[in-house]
Design an enzyme around this catalytic site. Structure first.
Site, PDB file in Angstrom:
ATOM      1  N   ILE A  15       0.823  -1.220   0.000  1.00  0.00           N
ATOM      2  CA  ILE A  15       0.000   0.000   0.000  1.00  0.00           C
ATOM      3  C   ILE A  15       0.858   1.271   0.000  1.00  0.00           C
ATOM      4  O   ILE A  15       0.362   2.345  -0.352  1.00  0.00           O
ATOM      5  CB  ILE A  15      -0.982  -0.021   1.199  1.00  0.00           C
ATOM      6  CG1 ILE A  15      -2.204   0.857   0.921  1.00  0.00           C
ATOM      7  CG2 ILE A  15      -0.289   0.356   2.500  1.00  0.00           C
ATOM      8  CD1 ILE A  15      -3.371   0.598   1.841  1.00  0.00           C
ATOM      9  N   VAL A  41       1.741  -3.244   8.361  1.00  0.00           N
ATOM     10  CA  VAL A  41       1.457  -2.145   7.436  1.00  0.00           C
ATOM     11  C   VAL A  41       1.732  -0.786   8.100  1.00  0.00           C
ATOM     12  O   VAL A  41       2.168   0.165   7.444  1.00  0.00           O
ATOM     13  CB  VAL A  41       0.011  -2.271   6.883  1.00  0.00           C
ATOM     14  CG1 VAL A  41      -1.032  -1.978   7.923  1.00  0.00           C
ATOM     15  CG2 VAL A  41      -0.171  -1.412   5.660  1.00  0.00           C
ATOM     16  N   ASP A  42       1.511  -0.710   9.392  1.00  0.00           N
ATOM     17  CA  ASP A  42       1.751   0.531  10.152  1.00  0.00           C
ATOM     18  C   ASP A  42       3.225   0.927  10.057  1.00  0.00           C
ATOM     19  O   ASP A  42       3.556   2.089   9.740  1.00  0.00           O
ATOM     20  CB  ASP A  42       1.345   0.267  11.608  1.00  0.00           C
ATOM     21  CG  ASP A  42       1.247   1.525  12.442  1.00  0.00           C
ATOM     22  OD1 ASP A  42       1.293   2.623  11.869  1.00  0.00           O
ATOM     23  OD2 ASP A  42       1.115   1.400  13.677  1.00  0.00           O
ATOM     24  N   VAL A 139      -1.401  -9.104  12.669  1.00  0.00           N
ATOM     25  CA  VAL A 139      -1.065  -9.361  14.080  1.00  0.00           C
ATOM     26  C   VAL A 139      -2.328  -9.418  14.949  1.00  0.00           C
ATOM     27  O   VAL A 139      -2.382 -10.143  15.942  1.00  0.00           O
ATOM     28  CB  VAL A 139      -0.111  -8.251  14.580  1.00  0.00           C
ATOM     29  CG1 VAL A 139       0.155  -8.365  16.070  1.00  0.00           C
ATOM     30  CG2 VAL A 139       1.209  -8.321  13.827  1.00  0.00           C
TER      31      VAL A 139
END
Ligand code: ADP
Length: 198
Positions: A15, A41-42, A139
């Site tokens: 992304i 993704v963070d 997670v």
């Protein structure tokens, strides 16, 4: 305006590096309540947006699960992304077997709220093409098929009532995740309008 179904794309990719043909102008981050970065993704979004994102988020005072906050995209602006919508998905706590109707669990409601909040922010800030990761399915262990139904159900419902965002991209991190989304979308008549349990 196209039908809601024609305003959805299911793609595979990272992304933080959406190909220009996707036309993404806003991305969603599956953040944690601190909004100060984390794994998955963070972490990828914080690395790609650069240190100004962390400095900015330190002033936001975190974000409760199920809600969302919008920030500039900082270094991601070079990739055409203008906004990041940080939302905090629920941690899945309901175990493996889930014979319960979608919407009955606290986690379902919180995940639905994440999608709703991001879509509301996207409309408010005129985000033309919004890309979502599969919130909570890493997670935080939310079952992928169940999460995809919540995601697609909410996005389709929202697009039926709003012209903005013009398009929503589900940015899947693997071909297997994209296959789950495609299957859920193709079988929507079986689960979306069903009043049956399961
Ligand atoms: P959560 O804590 O909400 O579960 P994760 O980041 O662990 O968040 O995972 C959420 C989803 O994002 C997972 O499906 C994971 O495979 C996916 N993901 C991880 N990194 C990326 C990335 N760079 N781009 C798109 N999706 C990603």
């Amino acid at each position: 305006m196209d039908l809601p179904i024609d305003r959805i794309r299911i793609e595979v990719g990272d992304i933080t590096t959406p190909p220009s043909e996707w036309g993404v102008t806003g991305i969603v981050n599956a953040a944690n309540e601190s909004l100060l970065g984390g794994g998955g993704v963070d972490g990828a979004i914080h690395r790609a947006a650069g240190p100004r994102l962390l400095e900015h988020n330190k002033m936001l005072g975190g974000c409760p699960t199920g809600l969302a906050k919008i920030t500039p995209a900082f270094d991601l602006e070079g990739r055409g992304i203008r906004h990041i919508l940080h939302t905090v998905g629920p941690v899945w706590q309901s175990g493996d077997a889930v014979p319960i109707k979608i919407g009955d669990l606290h986690e379902d409601v919180l995940l639905a709220s994440c999608y709703q909040q991001c879509l509301d922010l996207a409309a408010e800030h005129s985000i033309d093409v919004l890309a979502f990761p599969a919130i909570s399915t890493g997670v935080y262990r939310f079952p992928k098929d169940r999460a995809a139904k919540i995601a697609l159900g909410h996005v389709l419902g929202f697009l039926a009532r709003h012209n903005t965002p013009r398009r929503v991209v589900f940015c899947c991190f693997s071909e297997a995740d994209a296959a789950t989304y495609r299957h859920v979308l193709d079988s929507r008549n079986e689960w979306m309008f069903s009043r049956q349990r399961g």
